[in-house]
Design an enzyme around this catalytic site. Structure first.
Site, PDB file in Angstrom:
ATOM      1  N   HIS A 158       1.095  70.609  91.386  1.00  0.00           N
ATOM      2  CA  HIS A 158      -0.428  71.257  91.806  1.00  0.00           C
ATOM      3  C   HIS A 158      -2.037  70.683  90.293  1.00  0.00           C
ATOM      4  O   HIS A 158      -2.844  69.951  90.263  1.00  0.00           O
ATOM      5  CB  HIS A 158      -0.611  72.264  92.366  1.00  0.00           C
ATOM      6  CG  HIS A 158      -0.362  73.151  93.243  1.00  0.00           C
ATOM      7  ND1 HIS A 158      -0.459  72.044  94.452  1.00  0.00           N
ATOM      8  CD2 HIS A 158       0.930  73.052  94.011  1.00  0.00           C
ATOM      9  CE1 HIS A 158       0.224  72.460  95.173  1.00  0.00           C
ATOM     10  NE2 HIS A 158       1.821  73.300  94.554  1.00  0.00           N
TER      11      HIS A 158
HETATM   12  O1  RIB Z   1      -1.946  76.708  95.112  1.00  0.00           O
HETATM   13  C1  RIB Z   1      -1.463  76.036  94.506  1.00  0.00           C
HETATM   14  C2  RIB Z   1      -2.305  77.130  93.058  1.00  0.00           C
HETATM   15  O2  RIB Z   1      -1.904  78.266  93.376  1.00  0.00           O
HETATM   16  C3  RIB Z   1      -1.316  76.142  91.455  1.00  0.00           C
HETATM   17  O3  RIB Z   1      -2.500  76.630  91.263  1.00  0.00           O
HETATM   18  C4  RIB Z   1      -0.966  77.173  91.288  1.00  0.00           C
HETATM   19  O4  RIB Z   1       0.027  76.881  89.817  1.00  0.00           O
HETATM   20  C5  RIB Z   1      -0.903  78.202  91.983  1.00  0.00           C
HETATM   21  O5  RIB Z   1      -1.545  79.121  91.293  1.00  0.00           O
END
Ligand code: RIB
Ligand code: CA
Length: 313
Positions: A247
């Site tokens: 992500h």
């Molecule tokens: O949904 C994904 C996000 O939430 C990313 O930033 C992961 O590190 C969590 O913080």
């Protein structure tokens, strides 16, 4: 010898909640001469803020960037009760990786105070990479709306549209963890690109890609492998062979190679109440657009760049 024709490095502040994918993003940024990293700010999110801070210090030290200061920020959301994601990132926030304790300690100034002071004094507008709940920036904007004059743009990992949610069926974690903060940041009068699950779930740590990461065999690459393999194991039955998503590295990838993404102007809002708390509504090509929503990524080229940057460390 540095390339005299290269553009000046982009002033960058990274706000994050390390977290395994945050660490992967920090590794990439640390290796990228395109950035002049002013500081890393931490916020409660995946794990408690104090652990995020230790992890940010450890990741920067491992990447040879002990020169980058770390400021701890908000230890809880604006109004809602804290929600963590240690069921995914592990109690340490690092999956199965163990990082040596950094020699450098966090700065004593609160990240929000530092953000306000720094952005007011900025002689060159700063890009903010937001990788976690948006509590720090929302607090700074509320206390000092004038800081927008020191910000070039926001690139945010958060939200979901077609993909639904990952912490509830309707909400992505960063927006769910502090929905009021998400609403404040999405409403602020700044250029912003928001990279949600619709995009990030296209960048998976498949077995073949994990083998390539492990084959780099450097301390950073092996730490990154340990981190993502932990999430792969947890999500095995959910993601199957596709692997867990990278992500937060998508924010750094966008800053390095926006051409790897598809995107469109959009009206972006975050709901704050009830069962739909944290739900991000996205209206593409809206005449009332308040940002850009990415819709896709060239995952193969993106992962090649992830490896290329990590291999530099
Ligand atoms: O949904 C994904 C996000 O939430 C990313 O930033 C992961 O590190 C969590 O913080
Ligand atoms: Ca994060």
């Amino acid at each position: 010898m540095p390339d005299p024709t290269a553009p000046m490095p982009r002033p960058l502040i990274i706000d994050c909640d390390p977290g395994v994918d945050d660490c992967m993003a920090l590794f990439m940024a640390a290796a990228s001469h395109e950035f002049d990293i002013k500081a890393v700010c931490t916020v409660a999110g995946n794990v408690r803020a104090e652990i995020c801070t230790a992890n940010a210090l450890g990741a920067l030290a491992l990447a040879g960037r002990g020169d980058v200061p770390v400021y701890q920020g908000c230890v809880r959301p604006l109004t809602v009760e804290p929600v963590f994601a240690d069921h995914i990132h592990g109690e340490s926030g690092l999956g199965r990786a163990v990082l040596a304790t950094a020699e450098r300690r966090a700065e004593t100034q609160h990240a929000v105070d530092w953000l306000i002071e720094t952005l007011r004094e900025a002689d060159e507008r700063v890009t903010l990479a937001i990788l976690g709940p948006m509590t720090n920036l929302a607090t700074a904007l509320t206390r000092a709306p004038d800081i927008v004059s020191g910000i070039h743009e926001l690139v945010i990992m958060g939200g979901a549209d077609i993909e639904g949610g990952n912490i509830t069926p309707h909400a992505e974690f960063n927006c769910y963890a502090d929905p009021q903060a998400a609403q404040i940041v999405l409403d602020c009068p700044l250029p912003k690109t928001v990279i949600g699950l619709d995009t990030t779930l296209q960048l998976r740590c498949t077995p073949a890609r994990m083998d390539r990461l492990k084959a780099i065999a450097s301390p950073v690459a092996l730490a990154g492998w340990d981190m993502m393999e932990h999430v792969n194991a947890i999500y095995g039955e959910v993601y199957g062979a596709e692997g867990a998503a990278l992500h937060d590295p998508c924010v750094i990838l966008f800053l390095l190679r926006p051409d790897l993404f598809t995107a469109a102007p959009a009206r972006l809002t975050a709901l704050t109440e009830g069962d739909m708390r944290g739900h991000s509504s996205v209206t593409l090509n809206s005449p009332d657009a308040n940002g850009v929503w990415t819709t896709g990524i060239d995952a193969d080229a993106a992962f090649d760049l992830v490896l290329e940057r990590i291999a530099r460390l």
